[in-house]
Design a protein around this motif. Structure first.
Motif, PDB file in Angstrom:
ATOM      1  N   PRO A 177     -83.300 107.045  50.718  1.00  0.00           N
ATOM      2  CA  PRO A 177     -82.907 106.273  49.532  1.00  0.00           C
ATOM      3  C   PRO A 177     -81.769 105.328  49.887  1.00  0.00           C
ATOM      4  O   PRO A 177     -80.965 105.626  50.776  1.00  0.00           O
ATOM      5  N   PRO A 178     -81.670 104.190  49.216  1.00  0.00           N
ATOM      6  CA  PRO A 178     -80.667 103.181  49.590  1.00  0.00           C
ATOM      7  C   PRO A 178     -79.253 103.725  49.700  1.00  0.00           C
ATOM      8  O   PRO A 178     -78.523 103.396  50.643  1.00  0.00           O
ATOM      9  N   ALA A 179     -78.830 104.554  48.732  1.00  0.00           N
ATOM     10  CA  ALA A 179     -77.457 105.079  48.772  1.00  0.00           C
ATOM     11  C   ALA A 179     -77.242 105.955  49.993  1.00  0.00           C
ATOM     12  O   ALA A 179     -76.202 105.883  50.659  1.00  0.00           O
ATOM     13  N   ASP A 180     -78.257 106.800  50.312  1.00  0.00           N
ATOM     14  CA  ASP A 180     -78.132 107.672  51.478  1.00  0.00           C
ATOM     15  C   ASP A 180     -78.146 106.864  52.771  1.00  0.00           C
ATOM     16  O   ASP A 180     -77.422 107.172  53.725  1.00  0.00           O
ATOM     17  N   ALA A 181     -78.976 105.837  52.817  1.00  0.00           N
ATOM     18  CA  ALA A 181     -79.027 104.995  54.015  1.00  0.00           C
ATOM     19  C   ALA A 181     -77.697 104.315  54.254  1.00  0.00           C
ATOM     20  O   ALA A 181     -77.216 104.215  55.392  1.00  0.00           O
ATOM     21  N   LEU A 182     -77.057 103.864  53.175  1.00  0.00           N
ATOM     22  CA  LEU A 182     -75.749 103.242  53.317  1.00  0.00           C
ATOM     23  C   LEU A 182     -74.723 104.224  53.846  1.00  0.00           C
ATOM     24  O   LEU A 182     -73.879 103.893  54.683  1.00  0.00           O
ATOM     25  N   ALA A 183     -74.782 105.490  53.368  1.00  0.00           N
ATOM     26  CA  ALA A 183     -73.842 106.512  53.826  1.00  0.00           C
ATOM     27  C   ALA A 183     -74.029 106.812  55.300  1.00  0.00           C
ATOM     28  O   ALA A 183     -73.057 106.952  56.053  1.00  0.00           O
ATOM     29  N   VAL A 184     -75.302 106.925  55.733  1.00  0.00           N
ATOM     30  CA  VAL A 184     -75.579 107.185  57.149  1.00  0.00           C
ATOM     31  C   VAL A 184     -75.072 106.037  58.005  1.00  0.00           C
ATOM     32  O   VAL A 184     -74.446 106.251  59.055  1.00  0.00           O
ATOM     33  N   ASP A 185     -75.322 104.816  57.562  1.00  0.00           N
ATOM     34  CA  ASP A 185     -74.859 103.653  58.330  1.00  0.00           C
ATOM     35  C   ASP A 185     -73.340 103.617  58.398  1.00  0.00           C
ATOM     36  O   ASP A 185     -72.754 103.300  59.444  1.00  0.00           O
ATOM     37  N   ALA A 186     -72.669 103.942  57.292  1.00  0.00           N
ATOM     38  CA  ALA A 186     -71.209 103.935  57.275  1.00  0.00           C
ATOM     39  C   ALA A 186     -70.657 104.996  58.215  1.00  0.00           C
ATOM     40  O   ALA A 186     -69.677 104.754  58.929  1.00  0.00           O
ATOM     41  N   TYR A 187     -71.283 106.170  58.199  1.00  0.00           N
ATOM     42  CA  TYR A 187     -70.852 107.254  59.100  1.00  0.00           C
ATOM     43  C   TYR A 187     -70.990 106.810  60.554  1.00  0.00           C
ATOM     44  O   TYR A 187     -70.072 106.979  61.363  1.00  0.00           O
TER      45      TYR A 187
END
Length: 318
Positions: free
Chosen positions: A8-18
């Motif tokens: 999901p977009p929010a999770d993808a953003l979190a993974v990328d930020a990590y």
């Protein structure tokens, strides 16, 4: 296997930020992490560990148990070069050692941060050379703060950071780094057989030890000239004198030492120093730091079932 495009977009953003955070930490601190090979008197390698350069002129922090009593070491740099180093200070009680690299060059360096700003759950990155694998990166969180860990010297180390960032033999002496790129700990130990329980000496401890090494070539500690042991206090005595449940029973008083001069006797029980509770030998050792050398301190002592106060002037422990 899912990649960031499958999330999901929010999770993808979190993974990328990590990922970006970890990569940024590695880019900033990785060039300052070295392999440390202590050398024995006949210049044979005595072992291997990691270290982190903390100043451009080549000051390197590592573990005391990595140095293992050696006075010289060889450093392998991330760019493939090697250089010799001398040991400026070695303190088994905090498992820290300071080296200086030889040679006229400017070294990539990392900054020591303030470990008091750490919070449980905060992201941290460990960088080192475990099992001979150069420049290995692991990441995890701060699992707990303020742990106590027994050093190889037998002294209890306070304010130790617990993390689940994976450590293996060879990681010792490498940096534990916060997401802002500052070194918040020096990796020191793992628990054999445990899953994800590893420890690092807090950077604030390292800062104090570093200043002692630079100023004195050693970490100074105070002594009052006694041998003692941790004992339980009888409940009746503890309640009557408003003392804790345990104290330090004086087993020996060194003739001519500070305690002897102050009138401390064998069998007396120390319950406080300058108002700080003393519930065991570890408390007494921790409180007798360099700041108390040559300065009068107040000992609260139970003697003949009575609480009395003695003024003692510690000397430097040798």
């Amino acid at each position: 296997m899912l990649d960031s495009l499958d999330l999901p977009p929010a999770d993808a953003l979190a993974v990328d930020a990590y990922s970006r955070t970890v990569s940024s930490v590695v880019d900033r601190v990785g060039p300052a992490v070295v392999r440390v090979e202590p050398q024995s008197a006949d210049r044979r390698r005595a072992g291997m560990g990691s270290g982190v350069v903390i100043s451009p002129d080549g000051l390197v922090l590592t573990n005391s148990h990595v140095i293992a009593g050696a006075t010289r070491a060889r450093l392998a740099l991330p760019d493939g070069q090697t250089t010799e180093a001398t040991v400026l200070g070695d303190d088994p009680d905090t498992d820290l050692a300071l080296l200086r690299a030889t040679g006229a060059r400017s070294f990539p360096s990392a900054r020591l941060g303030d470990s008091k700003t750490l919070r449980r759950g905060q992201l941290v990155v460990a960088i080192g050379n475990p099992l001979g694998f150069e420049s290995t990166i692991t990441a995890g969180i701060v699992s707990a703060l303020g742990r106590s860990l027994r050093a190889r010297s037998g002294r209890l180390m306070d304010d130790v950071i617990q993390t689940d960032a994976a450590l293996n033999p060879g990681n010792s002496g490498g940096p534990l780094v916060a997401s802002n790129g500052e070194v918040v700990g020096i990796n020191t130990a793992m628990i054999g057989g445990a899953q994800g329980i590893c420890f690092a000496v807090a950077s604030n401890t390292a800062t104090v030890v570093l200043s002692e090494f630079i100023a004195h070539g050693r970490v100074r500690r105070a002594s009052i000239g006694i041998a003692g042991q941790t004992v339980p206090l009888p409940r009746r005595l503890s309640l009557a004198l408003h003392a804790g449940e345990r104290a330090v029973r004086v087993g020996e008083v060194v003739s001519g030492g500070p305690a002897s001069a102050a009138g401390l006797r064998e069998g007396d029980m120390i319950v406080a120093l300058d108002g700080h509770p003393v519930t065991g030998v570890d408390d007494l050792v921790r409180l007798l730091n360099a700041d108390r050398i040559g300065r009068s301190v107040s000992l609260s002592v139970i003697s003949d079932a009575r609480l009395r106060t003695l003024d003692v002037t510690p000397t430097e422990r040798r």
